[in-house]
Design a protein around this motif. Structure first.
Motif, PDB file in Angstrom:
ATOM      1  N   THR A   1       0.843  -1.191   0.000  1.00 27.79           N
ATOM      2  CA  THR A   1       0.000   0.000   0.000  1.00 27.79           C
ATOM      3  C   THR A   1       0.883   1.246   0.000  1.00 27.79           C
ATOM      4  O   THR A   1       1.797   1.365   0.805  1.00 27.79           O
ATOM      5  N   TYR A   2       0.593   2.156  -0.931  1.00 25.43           N
ATOM      6  CA  TYR A   2       1.326   3.412  -1.047  1.00 25.43           C
ATOM      7  C   TYR A   2       0.342   4.563  -0.888  1.00 25.43           C
ATOM      8  O   TYR A   2      -0.776   4.508  -1.393  1.00 25.43           O
ATOM      9  N   ALA A   3       0.777   5.584  -0.170  1.00 24.81           N
ATOM     10  CA  ALA A   3      -0.044   6.779   0.030  1.00 24.81           C
ATOM     11  C   ALA A   3       0.542   7.912  -0.792  1.00 24.81           C
ATOM     12  O   ALA A   3       1.760   8.067  -0.891  1.00 24.81           O
ATOM     13  N   LEU A   4      -0.331   8.713  -1.402  1.00 20.48           N
ATOM     14  CA  LEU A   4       0.105   9.889  -2.118  1.00 20.48           C
ATOM     15  C   LEU A   4      -0.921  10.986  -1.904  1.00 20.48           C
ATOM     16  O   LEU A   4      -2.087  10.712  -1.621  1.00 20.48           O
ATOM     17  N   SER A   5      -0.474  12.221  -2.005  1.00 26.72           N
ATOM     18  CA  SER A   5      -1.349  13.368  -1.768  1.00 26.72           C
ATOM     19  C   SER A   5      -1.378  14.256  -2.987  1.00 26.72           C
ATOM     20  O   SER A   5      -0.365  14.430  -3.672  1.00 26.72           O
ATOM     21  N   TRP A   6      -2.554  14.815  -3.215  1.00 24.24           N
ATOM     22  CA  TRP A   6      -2.742  15.759  -4.315  1.00 24.24           C
ATOM     23  C   TRP A   6      -3.758  16.788  -3.856  1.00 24.24           C
ATOM     24  O   TRP A   6      -4.867  16.441  -3.467  1.00 24.24           O
ATOM     25  N   GLN A   7      -3.361  18.036  -3.842  1.00 22.83           N
ATOM     26  CA  GLN A   7      -4.218  19.150  -3.459  1.00 22.83           C
ATOM     27  C   GLN A   7      -4.937  18.883  -2.139  1.00 22.83           C
ATOM     28  O   GLN A   7      -6.156  18.927  -2.049  1.00 22.83           O
ATOM     29  N   SER A   8      -4.171  18.599  -1.123  1.00 21.38           N
ATOM     30  CA  SER A   8      -4.649  18.401   0.259  1.00 21.38           C
ATOM     31  C   SER A   8      -5.525  17.169   0.454  1.00 21.38           C
ATOM     32  O   SER A   8      -6.199  17.040   1.471  1.00 21.38           O
ATOM     33  N   THR A   9      -5.553  16.256  -0.498  1.00 26.74           N
ATOM     34  CA  THR A   9      -6.292  15.010  -0.350  1.00 26.74           C
ATOM     35  C   THR A   9      -5.307  13.857  -0.428  1.00 26.74           C
ATOM     36  O   THR A   9      -4.470  13.810  -1.325  1.00 26.74           O
ATOM     37  N   THR A  10      -5.396  12.929   0.516  1.00 29.92           N
ATOM     38  CA  THR A  10      -4.504  11.783   0.546  1.00 29.92           C
ATOM     39  C   THR A  10      -5.216  10.565  -0.014  1.00 29.92           C
ATOM     40  O   THR A  10      -6.375  10.305   0.319  1.00 29.92           O
ATOM     41  N   TYR A  11      -4.523   9.839  -0.870  1.00 27.67           N
ATOM     42  CA  TYR A  11      -5.051   8.632  -1.495  1.00 27.67           C
ATOM     43  C   TYR A  11      -4.154   7.460  -1.132  1.00 27.67           C
ATOM     44  O   TYR A  11      -2.970   7.647  -0.874  1.00 27.67           O
ATOM     45  N   GLU A  12      -4.692   6.267  -1.149  1.00 28.40           N
ATOM     46  CA  GLU A  12      -3.904   5.048  -0.970  1.00 28.40           C
ATOM     47  C   GLU A  12      -4.174   4.131  -2.144  1.00 28.40           C
ATOM     48  O   GLU A  12      -5.317   4.012  -2.600  1.00 28.40           O
ATOM     49  N   ILE A  13      -3.109   3.499  -2.637  1.00 27.40           N
ATOM     50  CA  ILE A  13      -3.234   2.560  -3.744  1.00 27.40           C
ATOM     51  C   ILE A  13      -2.350   1.359  -3.444  1.00 27.40           C
ATOM     52  O   ILE A  13      -1.270   1.503  -2.868  1.00 27.40           O
ATOM     53  N   ASP A  14      -2.825   0.191  -3.774  1.00 26.88           N
ATOM     54  CA  ASP A  14      -2.075  -1.050  -3.581  1.00 26.88           C
ATOM     55  C   ASP A  14      -1.451  -1.439  -4.911  1.00 26.88           C
ATOM     56  O   ASP A  14      -2.174  -1.649  -5.891  1.00 26.88           O
ATOM     57  N   LEU A  15      -0.115  -1.498  -4.937  1.00 28.24           N
ATOM     58  CA  LEU A  15       0.601  -1.766  -6.187  1.00 28.24           C
ATOM     59  C   LEU A  15       1.696  -2.797  -5.986  1.00 28.24           C
ATOM     60  O   LEU A  15       2.341  -2.844  -4.938  1.00 28.24           O
ATOM     61  N   SER A  16       1.929  -3.580  -7.035  1.00 32.94           N
ATOM     62  CA  SER A  16       3.109  -4.458  -7.069  1.00 32.94           C
ATOM     63  C   SER A  16       4.318  -3.573  -7.356  1.00 32.94           C
ATOM     64  O   SER A  16       4.186  -2.398  -7.713  1.00 32.94           O
ATOM     65  N   ASP A  17       5.505  -4.124  -7.210  1.00 31.70           N
ATOM     66  CA  ASP A  17       6.722  -3.345  -7.444  1.00 31.70           C
ATOM     67  C   ASP A  17       6.796  -2.809  -8.868  1.00 31.70           C
ATOM     68  O   ASP A  17       7.206  -1.676  -9.092  1.00 31.70           O
TER      69      ASP A  17
END
Length: 49
Positions: free
Chosen positions: A21-37
């Motif tokens: 699970t990786y977290a990233l933010s864009w314009q004050s909103t945080t998202y999480e996405i599950d990714l393989s390498d």
């Protein structure tokens, strides 16, 4: 009575197991996405300037 719970994280793009699970933010909103390498590397390349 014993109980065992297993959580398997799967890639959000192709459904393969073993993702992280990786977290990233864009314009004050945080998202999480599950990714393989491999998909994580692809995302990082797409986000490069």
């Amino acid at each position: 009575m014993a109980r065992q719970t297993r959580v398997t994280t799967v890639d959000d793009l192709d459904g393969s197991e073993g993702a992280r699970t990786y977290a990233l933010s864009w314009q004050s909103t945080t998202y999480e996405i599950d990714l393989s390498d491999a998909y994580r590397d692809e995302l990082l390349r797409a986000l490069e300037p």
